[in-house]
Write an enzyme that holds these catalytic residues in place. Sequence first.
Site, short mmCIF file in Angstrom:
data_model
loop_
_atom_site.label_atom_id
_atom_site.label_comp_id
_atom_site.label_asym_id
_atom_site.label_seq_id
_atom_site.Cartn_x
_atom_site.Cartn_y
_atom_site.Cartn_z
N HIS A 13 90.18 29.64 89.00
CA HIS A 13 90.99 28.81 87.77
C HIS A 13 91.87 27.88 88.38
O HIS A 13 93.03 27.82 88.19
CB HIS A 13 91.69 29.87 87.36
CG HIS A 13 90.81 30.82 86.37
ND1 HIS A 13 90.24 30.31 85.12
CD2 HIS A 13 90.14 32.04 86.48
CE1 HIS A 13 89.59 31.23 84.54
NE2 HIS A 13 89.35 32.23 85.41
N GLY A 101 75.05 34.49 81.95
CA GLY A 101 76.13 35.27 81.70
C GLY A 101 76.60 36.19 82.80
O GLY A 101 77.22 36.68 82.66
N LEU A 104 77.66 32.85 87.62
CA LEU A 104 76.82 32.28 88.79
C LEU A 104 76.51 30.94 88.39
O LEU A 104 75.64 30.39 88.95
CB LEU A 104 75.82 33.02 89.34
CG LEU A 104 75.99 34.48 89.83
CD1 LEU A 104 74.76 35.23 90.33
CD2 LEU A 104 76.91 34.48 90.93
N SER A 105 76.85 30.43 86.96
CA SER A 105 76.97 29.08 86.77
C SER A 105 75.55 28.75 86.45
O SER A 105 74.93 27.55 86.56
CB SER A 105 77.24 28.07 87.76
OG SER A 105 78.55 27.85 87.69
N GLU A 140 77.92 19.87 78.87
CA GLU A 140 78.25 21.10 78.84
C GLU A 140 79.26 21.43 77.74
O GLU A 140 79.41 22.46 76.99
CB GLU A 140 78.61 21.78 80.10
CG GLU A 140 78.13 23.01 80.35
CD GLU A 140 78.19 23.75 81.86
OE1 GLU A 140 77.81 22.60 82.57
OE2 GLU A 140 78.87 24.66 82.00
N ASP A 152 81.65 23.71 89.09
CA ASP A 152 80.38 24.05 89.25
C ASP A 152 79.42 23.13 89.40
O ASP A 152 78.44 23.17 89.98
CB ASP A 152 80.14 24.78 87.97
CG ASP A 152 81.11 26.09 87.73
OD1 ASP A 152 81.55 26.49 88.53
OD2 ASP A 152 80.97 26.41 86.34
#
Length: 350
Positions: A13, A101, A104-105, A140, A152
């Site tokens: 973050h 989900g 791990l991108s 995305e 990512d």
Amino acid sequence: MRAPGRINLIGEHTDYNDGFCLPLAIDRECVVRWEPRTDGLVTASSEQLPGEVALAADGSTDPAGVDPPWGRFVAGALRVLAELRAARGVDLRVASTVPPGSGLSSSSALSVALTFALADAGGLAFPDRRDAARAALAAEVEATGVPGGLMDQLCALFGVAHHAILIDCRSLDVTPVPLPTTHAVVAVHSGVPRTLAGSAYAERRAACEQVAARLGVTSLRDTTPSQVADDPIARHVVAENARVLAFVEALHDGDANALGPLLLASHASLRDDYRVSIPELDLLVQLLVEHGAIGARLTGAGFGGCVVAMVQRNHADDCVAKATREYEARTGIVPSGFVVRAVAAAGPCS
Ligand code: GLA
């Protein structure tokens, strides 16, 4: 075209606060192959996920209305490529080994691979890979509505084998940092899907922006620990940036003893200050350390998904086996853990 998933070692973050992070591209990847077609349509099917999509190549389809949901990424990428005047009709075939989900991108691996495949089909090159990262992020955001940062996509596009990459999310400078050969990096999926991740993510991001605005700075990158001492959200971000730099220094110095405490401090800060952990992730961190990891922490947005741990290489499989067995016995949830390898960035399939 192939694009790897990623695991973030430390720096969570921080990307959307112009800060630092240290992910590595992992040996789980998304592959998108394309064949031309002449009727102005883009079709897509997946080896793992059910359903198929057929969309206008001109990017006119609103991603929000596309079913199955993974097809929204195709619609999002088409919108972005259409703006870059590079969309054309193709059949796309998607195959991915990044667990969905999981933190791990899998989404970024998909959007980077789609962006590269559609650009390739449309004759568009990205001489600066940062532009490819921005295009994949835009795709995305179109697909999910979640205002993610660039970590990512940059990791998928700048990963280096055997290295983590230090990303300065302000300058977008990327510096490969060699990983120790003595320790393995391990991913353990809690088995809990990241249901709250999207909405809570947007809330946290807005909270960071509010503190920055109140302090009259562009982003939390420009604040000091004393300025944010009373605000847990901002306190996490400022302290996490410092932890990333300390972690990189310890890697350069070969000081493995310093790594574990930094991972654990990151997790505690995400749990107590940033409040994006859940009891299952806390338990996994605890069990991995009890069974020999030098440190562990949640990785990715939080609210489920994976933890990352570092473990002495010859002890890694044993540590994961014991920790996951005990986790399952205590929660009734089946986790899955594996050692990851740092691999090279996205590119054509070999
Ligand atoms: C998600 C986002 C990233 C980053 C992390 C948290 O993975 O896609 O941009 O913000 O959460 O570090």
